[in-house]
Design a protein around this motif. Structure first.
Motif, PDB file in Angstrom:
ATOM      1  N   ARG A  82       0.731  -1.201  -0.037  1.00  0.00           N
ATOM      2  CA  ARG A  82      -0.025  -0.010  -0.030  1.00  0.00           C
ATOM      3  C   ARG A  82       0.741   1.116   0.053  1.00  0.00           C
ATOM      4  O   ARG A  82       0.526   2.184  -0.633  1.00  0.00           O
ATOM      5  N   GLN A  83       1.866   1.422   0.773  1.00  0.00           N
ATOM      6  CA  GLN A  83       2.886   2.329   0.821  1.00  0.00           C
ATOM      7  C   GLN A  83       3.700   2.262  -0.722  1.00  0.00           C
ATOM      8  O   GLN A  83       3.867   3.536  -1.017  1.00  0.00           O
ATOM      9  N   THR A  84       4.089   1.424  -1.285  1.00  0.00           N
ATOM     10  CA  THR A  84       4.518   1.558  -2.483  1.00  0.00           C
ATOM     11  C   THR A  84       3.594   2.213  -3.506  1.00  0.00           C
ATOM     12  O   THR A  84       3.997   3.111  -4.447  1.00  0.00           O
ATOM     13  N   GLN A  85       2.286   1.819  -3.352  1.00  0.00           N
ATOM     14  CA  GLN A  85       1.435   2.539  -4.423  1.00  0.00           C
ATOM     15  C   GLN A  85       1.274   4.074  -4.158  1.00  0.00           C
ATOM     16  O   GLN A  85       1.163   4.619  -5.109  1.00  0.00           O
ATOM     17  N   GLY A  86       1.290   4.284  -2.979  1.00  0.00           N
ATOM     18  CA  GLY A  86       1.349   5.931  -2.661  1.00  0.00           C
ATOM     19  C   GLY A  86       2.611   6.598  -3.077  1.00  0.00           C
ATOM     20  O   GLY A  86       2.699   7.828  -3.369  1.00  0.00           O
TER      21      GLY A  86
END
Length: 319
Positions: A82-86
Protein backbone atom coordinates in the motif's frame (compact mmCIF):
# COMPACT_ATOMS: atom_id res chain seq x y z
CA UNK A 1 35.79 -24.90 24.30
CA UNK A 2 36.77 -27.88 22.11
CA UNK A 3 38.13 -25.78 19.27
CA UNK A 4 40.60 -24.11 21.67
CA UNK A 5 42.09 -27.35 22.94
CA UNK A 6 45.06 -27.15 20.54
CA UNK A 7 45.26 -23.35 20.50
CA UNK A 8 48.86 -23.36 21.77
CA UNK A 9 50.03 -25.42 18.78
CA UNK A 10 47.89 -23.77 16.10
CA UNK A 11 49.43 -21.42 13.55
CA UNK A 12 48.68 -17.76 14.10
CA UNK A 13 47.75 -15.73 11.05
CA UNK A 14 48.06 -11.97 11.12
CA UNK A 15 45.00 -10.14 9.85
CA UNK A 16 45.59 -8.56 6.45
CA UNK A 17 44.63 -4.92 6.14
CA UNK A 18 43.29 -3.38 2.94
CA UNK A 19 42.56 0.20 1.98
CA UNK A 20 40.25 1.72 -0.61
CA UNK A 21 42.05 3.54 -3.44
CA UNK A 22 39.06 5.17 -5.19
CA UNK A 23 37.23 6.88 -2.36
CA UNK A 24 35.98 9.78 -4.53
CA UNK A 25 34.30 7.53 -7.10
CA UNK A 26 33.04 5.10 -4.45
CA UNK A 27 31.51 7.87 -2.34
CA UNK A 28 29.72 9.18 -5.42
CA UNK A 29 28.33 5.72 -6.14
CA UNK A 30 27.11 5.33 -2.54
CA UNK A 31 25.28 8.66 -2.74
CA UNK A 32 23.65 7.67 -6.01
CA UNK A 33 22.29 4.49 -4.43
CA UNK A 34 20.10 6.61 -2.16
CA UNK A 35 19.16 9.20 -4.77
CA UNK A 36 15.40 9.34 -5.41
CA UNK A 37 15.69 11.40 -8.60
CA UNK A 38 13.33 9.67 -11.02
CA UNK A 39 12.93 10.08 -14.73
CA UNK A 40 10.83 8.01 -17.08
CA UNK A 41 11.69 7.83 -20.76
CA UNK A 42 9.11 8.07 -23.52
CA UNK A 43 9.61 4.38 -24.32
CA UNK A 44 8.77 3.50 -20.72
CA UNK A 45 5.62 5.63 -20.83
CA UNK A 46 4.50 3.94 -24.04
CA UNK A 47 5.24 0.56 -22.48
CA UNK A 48 3.40 1.34 -19.23
CA UNK A 49 0.16 -0.12 -20.53
CA UNK A 50 -0.19 -3.79 -21.41
CA UNK A 51 -0.92 -4.63 -25.06
CA UNK A 52 -4.17 -6.35 -25.87
CA UNK A 53 -3.95 -10.12 -25.80
CA UNK A 54 -6.39 -10.67 -28.67
CA UNK A 55 -8.56 -12.93 -26.51
CA UNK A 56 -12.05 -12.43 -25.22
CA UNK A 57 -12.63 -11.21 -21.70
CA UNK A 58 -10.94 -8.68 -19.48
CA UNK A 59 -7.59 -7.29 -20.56
CA UNK A 60 -4.59 -6.42 -18.44
CA UNK A 61 -4.19 -2.71 -17.89
CA UNK A 62 -0.54 -2.56 -16.79
CA UNK A 63 2.46 -4.11 -18.48
CA UNK A 64 5.13 -6.18 -16.74
CA UNK A 65 7.38 -3.11 -16.93
CA UNK A 66 4.99 -1.08 -14.79
CA UNK A 67 4.59 -3.87 -12.23
CA UNK A 68 8.34 -4.48 -12.04
CA UNK A 69 9.09 -0.77 -11.61
CA UNK A 70 6.77 -0.55 -8.62
CA UNK A 71 8.14 -3.74 -7.07
CA UNK A 72 11.74 -2.55 -7.47
CA UNK A 73 10.94 0.63 -5.53
CA UNK A 74 9.21 -1.49 -2.91
CA UNK A 75 12.22 -3.76 -2.42
CA UNK A 76 14.82 -0.96 -2.40
CA UNK A 77 12.99 1.24 0.10
CA UNK A 78 11.46 -1.59 2.15
CA UNK A 79 7.82 -0.55 1.73
CA UNK A 80 4.60 -2.54 2.06
CA UNK A 81 2.42 -2.76 -1.01
CA UNK A 82 0.00 0.00 0.00
CA UNK A 83 2.83 2.40 0.79
CA UNK A 84 4.46 1.44 -2.51
CA UNK A 85 1.33 2.50 -4.37
CA UNK A 86 1.31 5.86 -2.60
CA UNK A 87 5.05 6.36 -3.07
CA UNK A 88 4.92 5.73 -6.84
CA UNK A 89 1.84 7.93 -7.16
CA UNK A 90 3.63 10.82 -5.44
CA UNK A 91 6.71 10.42 -7.64
CA UNK A 92 4.63 10.52 -10.82
CA UNK A 93 2.80 13.57 -9.52
CA UNK A 94 6.09 15.37 -8.89
CA UNK A 95 7.29 14.83 -12.45
CA UNK A 96 3.87 15.73 -13.91
CA UNK A 97 3.31 12.37 -15.55
CA UNK A 98 -0.36 11.48 -15.94
CA UNK A 99 -0.26 7.68 -15.89
CA UNK A 100 -2.20 5.45 -13.49
CA UNK A 101 -0.48 3.52 -10.71
CA UNK A 102 -1.25 -0.17 -10.03
CA UNK A 103 -3.06 -0.69 -6.76
CA UNK A 104 -1.69 -2.96 -4.06
CA UNK A 105 -3.94 -5.90 -4.93
CA UNK A 106 -2.82 -5.76 -8.57
CA UNK A 107 0.83 -5.71 -7.51
CA UNK A 108 0.29 -8.74 -5.26
CA UNK A 109 -1.59 -10.71 -7.90
CA UNK A 110 0.76 -9.92 -10.80
CA UNK A 111 3.87 -10.67 -8.74
CA UNK A 112 2.94 -14.36 -8.68
CA UNK A 113 3.61 -14.81 -12.40
CA UNK A 114 6.00 -11.93 -13.10
CA UNK A 115 9.31 -12.80 -14.74
CA UNK A 116 11.85 -10.09 -13.91
CA UNK A 117 13.84 -8.99 -16.94
CA UNK A 118 17.55 -9.78 -16.46
CA UNK A 119 20.11 -6.99 -16.54
CA UNK A 120 22.27 -6.86 -19.65
CA UNK A 121 25.77 -7.92 -18.72
CA UNK A 122 28.65 -7.26 -21.11
CA UNK A 123 30.99 -10.22 -21.21
CA UNK A 124 34.62 -10.17 -22.29
CA UNK A 125 35.21 -13.91 -21.91
CA UNK A 126 34.58 -16.89 -19.64
CA UNK A 127 34.03 -15.89 -16.03
CA UNK A 128 34.61 -17.55 -12.68
CA UNK A 129 31.43 -18.52 -10.84
CA UNK A 130 31.11 -18.54 -7.04
CA UNK A 131 28.09 -20.42 -5.67
CA UNK A 132 26.73 -20.10 -2.15
CA UNK A 133 23.42 -20.11 -0.28
CA UNK A 134 21.81 -18.52 2.76
CA UNK A 135 18.57 -18.66 4.73
CA UNK A 136 15.88 -15.98 4.65
CA UNK A 137 13.18 -15.73 7.28
CA UNK A 138 9.57 -15.99 6.17
CA UNK A 139 7.23 -13.11 6.95
CA UNK A 140 5.49 -13.59 10.28
CA UNK A 141 5.46 -12.73 13.96
CA UNK A 142 8.28 -13.44 16.37
CA UNK A 143 6.23 -15.28 18.98
CA UNK A 144 5.12 -12.34 21.14
CA UNK A 145 1.42 -13.16 20.76
CA UNK A 146 2.03 -16.79 21.63
CA UNK A 147 4.00 -15.91 24.75
CA UNK A 148 1.54 -13.26 25.96
CA UNK A 149 -1.74 -15.07 25.32
CA UNK A 150 -0.59 -18.68 25.68
CA UNK A 151 -1.28 -19.63 22.08
CA UNK A 152 0.41 -22.70 20.59
CA UNK A 153 3.68 -21.80 18.97
CA UNK A 154 3.87 -22.09 15.21
CA UNK A 155 6.63 -24.06 13.56
CA UNK A 156 9.33 -21.73 12.30
CA UNK A 157 10.33 -22.05 8.68
CA UNK A 158 12.53 -20.26 6.21
CA UNK A 159 13.59 -20.19 2.59
CA UNK A 160 17.00 -20.81 1.05
CA UNK A 161 18.40 -18.35 -1.46
CA UNK A 162 21.07 -19.79 -3.76
CA UNK A 163 23.20 -17.32 -5.71
CA UNK A 164 25.87 -17.47 -8.38
CA UNK A 165 28.34 -14.57 -8.24
CA UNK A 166 30.76 -13.27 -10.83
CA UNK A 167 33.66 -11.91 -8.72
CA UNK A 168 35.12 -9.92 -11.62
CA UNK A 169 32.03 -7.75 -12.13
CA UNK A 170 30.62 -8.15 -8.63
CA UNK A 171 27.17 -9.03 -10.00
CA UNK A 172 24.87 -11.91 -9.14
CA UNK A 173 24.40 -13.73 -12.44
CA UNK A 174 22.01 -16.42 -11.14
CA UNK A 175 19.64 -16.85 -8.22
CA UNK A 176 17.23 -19.54 -7.09
CA UNK A 177 14.84 -19.67 -4.12
CA UNK A 178 13.90 -23.01 -2.57
CA UNK A 179 12.42 -24.34 0.63
CA UNK A 180 14.61 -25.26 3.58
CA UNK A 181 14.34 -28.96 2.67
CA UNK A 182 16.28 -28.58 -0.60
CA UNK A 183 20.04 -28.95 -0.24
CA UNK A 184 22.69 -27.08 -2.18
CA UNK A 185 23.37 -29.91 -4.68
CA UNK A 186 19.63 -30.35 -5.26
CA UNK A 187 19.16 -26.68 -6.22
CA UNK A 188 22.29 -26.56 -8.38
CA UNK A 189 20.65 -27.62 -11.71
CA UNK A 190 18.05 -24.84 -11.44
CA UNK A 191 20.70 -22.31 -10.47
CA UNK A 192 23.09 -23.17 -13.30
CA UNK A 193 20.23 -23.05 -15.81
CA UNK A 194 20.14 -19.26 -15.34
CA UNK A 195 23.84 -18.78 -16.14
CA UNK A 196 24.07 -17.44 -19.70
CA UNK A 197 27.74 -16.44 -19.93
CA UNK A 198 30.46 -19.07 -20.37
CA UNK A 199 32.15 -20.19 -17.14
CA UNK A 200 35.79 -21.22 -16.84
CA UNK A 201 35.91 -21.94 -13.10
CA UNK A 202 33.36 -23.13 -10.54
CA UNK A 203 34.08 -22.33 -6.89
CA UNK A 204 31.96 -23.80 -4.11
CA UNK A 205 32.25 -25.15 -0.59
CA UNK A 206 32.41 -28.78 0.48
CA UNK A 207 28.65 -29.26 0.11
CA UNK A 208 29.17 -29.54 -3.67
CA UNK A 209 31.76 -32.31 -3.40
CA UNK A 210 30.78 -35.56 -5.09
CA UNK A 211 30.71 -37.27 -8.45
CA UNK A 212 27.00 -36.64 -9.19
CA UNK A 213 27.38 -32.93 -8.47
CA UNK A 214 30.50 -32.70 -10.63
CA UNK A 215 28.63 -34.39 -13.48
CA UNK A 216 25.78 -31.90 -13.11
CA UNK A 217 28.19 -28.95 -13.24
CA UNK A 218 30.00 -30.21 -16.33
CA UNK A 219 26.74 -30.98 -18.08
CA UNK A 220 25.49 -27.45 -17.51
CA UNK A 221 28.74 -25.46 -17.93
CA UNK A 222 30.78 -27.67 -20.25
CA UNK A 223 33.39 -30.40 -19.82
CA UNK A 224 36.30 -27.95 -19.63
CA UNK A 225 35.13 -26.06 -16.53
CA UNK A 226 37.59 -26.13 -13.62
CA UNK A 227 36.10 -27.31 -10.33
CA UNK A 228 37.48 -25.73 -7.15
CA UNK A 229 35.70 -27.69 -4.42
CA UNK A 230 37.50 -28.70 -1.19
CA UNK A 231 37.42 -32.46 -0.53
CA UNK A 232 36.78 -33.63 3.04
CA UNK A 233 39.59 -34.64 5.38
CA UNK A 234 38.94 -38.34 4.90
CA UNK A 235 38.65 -38.13 1.09
CA UNK A 236 40.24 -40.91 -0.95
CA UNK A 237 41.16 -40.82 -4.65
CA UNK A 238 38.30 -41.78 -6.93
CA UNK A 239 37.33 -41.50 -10.59
CA UNK A 240 37.68 -37.72 -11.08
CA UNK A 241 41.26 -36.72 -12.05
CA UNK A 242 40.69 -33.11 -10.98
CA UNK A 243 39.49 -34.12 -7.53
CA UNK A 244 42.37 -36.58 -7.18
CA UNK A 245 44.82 -33.78 -7.97
CA UNK A 246 43.29 -31.65 -5.20
CA UNK A 247 43.56 -34.54 -2.72
CA UNK A 248 47.21 -35.15 -3.60
CA UNK A 249 48.09 -31.46 -3.36
CA UNK A 250 46.45 -31.10 0.05
CA UNK A 251 48.24 -34.20 1.31
CA UNK A 252 51.61 -32.94 0.03
CA UNK A 253 51.46 -29.20 0.80
CA UNK A 254 48.54 -28.66 3.18
CA UNK A 255 45.10 -27.13 2.81
CA UNK A 256 46.25 -23.51 3.14
CA UNK A 257 48.70 -23.90 0.28
CA UNK A 258 45.96 -25.55 -1.79
CA UNK A 259 43.65 -22.60 -1.18
CA UNK A 260 46.28 -20.12 -2.32
CA UNK A 261 47.23 -22.11 -5.41
CA UNK A 262 43.67 -22.73 -6.59
CA UNK A 263 42.14 -19.37 -5.64
CA UNK A 264 39.60 -20.94 -3.31
CA UNK A 265 39.83 -17.87 -1.09
CA UNK A 266 37.70 -16.01 -3.65
CA UNK A 267 34.70 -17.86 -2.22
CA UNK A 268 34.62 -15.33 0.61
CA UNK A 269 33.26 -12.84 -1.91
CA UNK A 270 30.13 -14.94 -2.18
CA UNK A 271 29.67 -14.75 1.58
CA UNK A 272 30.25 -11.00 1.44
CA UNK A 273 27.59 -10.68 -1.26
CA UNK A 274 25.12 -12.56 0.92
CA UNK A 275 25.90 -10.19 3.78
CA UNK A 276 25.32 -7.27 1.43
CA UNK A 277 21.95 -8.70 0.40
CA UNK A 278 20.81 -8.95 4.02
CA UNK A 279 22.14 -5.49 4.90
CA UNK A 280 20.58 -3.67 1.92
CA UNK A 281 17.43 -5.71 1.22
CA UNK A 282 16.86 -7.38 4.58
CA UNK A 283 17.16 -10.82 6.23
CA UNK A 284 13.51 -11.79 5.71
CA UNK A 285 10.92 -12.08 2.94
CA UNK A 286 7.88 -9.81 2.93
CA UNK A 287 5.64 -11.94 0.72
CA UNK A 288 3.78 -14.96 1.99
CA UNK A 289 3.55 -17.24 -1.06
CA UNK A 290 6.41 -19.10 -2.68
CA UNK A 291 5.64 -17.63 -6.12
CA UNK A 292 5.72 -14.03 -4.93
CA UNK A 293 8.76 -14.73 -2.74
CA UNK A 294 10.64 -15.95 -5.81
CA UNK A 295 9.73 -12.74 -7.66
CA UNK A 296 10.81 -10.71 -4.64
CA UNK A 297 14.29 -12.24 -4.58
CA UNK A 298 14.70 -11.89 -8.37
CA UNK A 299 13.85 -8.20 -8.20
CA UNK A 300 16.11 -7.72 -5.17
CA UNK A 301 19.03 -9.31 -7.04
CA UNK A 302 18.38 -7.05 -10.02
CA UNK A 303 18.36 -3.98 -7.76
CA UNK A 304 21.66 -5.02 -6.16
CA UNK A 305 23.24 -5.45 -9.59
CA UNK A 306 22.14 -1.95 -10.57
CA UNK A 307 23.72 -0.57 -7.40
CA UNK A 308 26.92 -2.43 -8.21
CA UNK A 309 27.07 -0.88 -11.66
CA UNK A 310 27.03 2.60 -10.15
CA UNK A 311 30.50 2.00 -8.73
CA UNK A 312 32.56 -0.40 -6.68
CA UNK A 313 35.36 0.03 -4.17
CA UNK A 314 38.86 -0.81 -5.36
CA UNK A 315 41.05 -2.33 -2.63
CA UNK A 316 44.76 -2.83 -2.35
CA UNK A 317 46.74 -4.55 0.34
CA UNK A 318 48.16 -2.17 2.89
CA UNK A 319 51.77 -2.51 3.88
Amino acid sequence: MPFKHNAARRDKFAKVNYRVTNWAEYNKALRQRGDVTVWISEDAVRGWYAPRSGKRGGQRRYSDLAIETCLILRVVFGLPLRQTQGFVRSLLRLIDLAVPVPDFSTLCRRAQSLQATPCDRPTSGPMPLIVDSTGLRVHGGRGWMQEKHGLPKTRRTWRKLHIGLDPESGEIVASCLTTEHVGDPGALPYLLAEVVSPVRRFIGDGAYDGAPTAATIREALGPDVELIIPPPKNAVPGEGPSRNAHIDMIAAHGRIAWQKATGYGQRSRGEAQIGRYKAVIGPKLRDRRMETQTTETQIAVKALNRMTRLGRAVYERAA
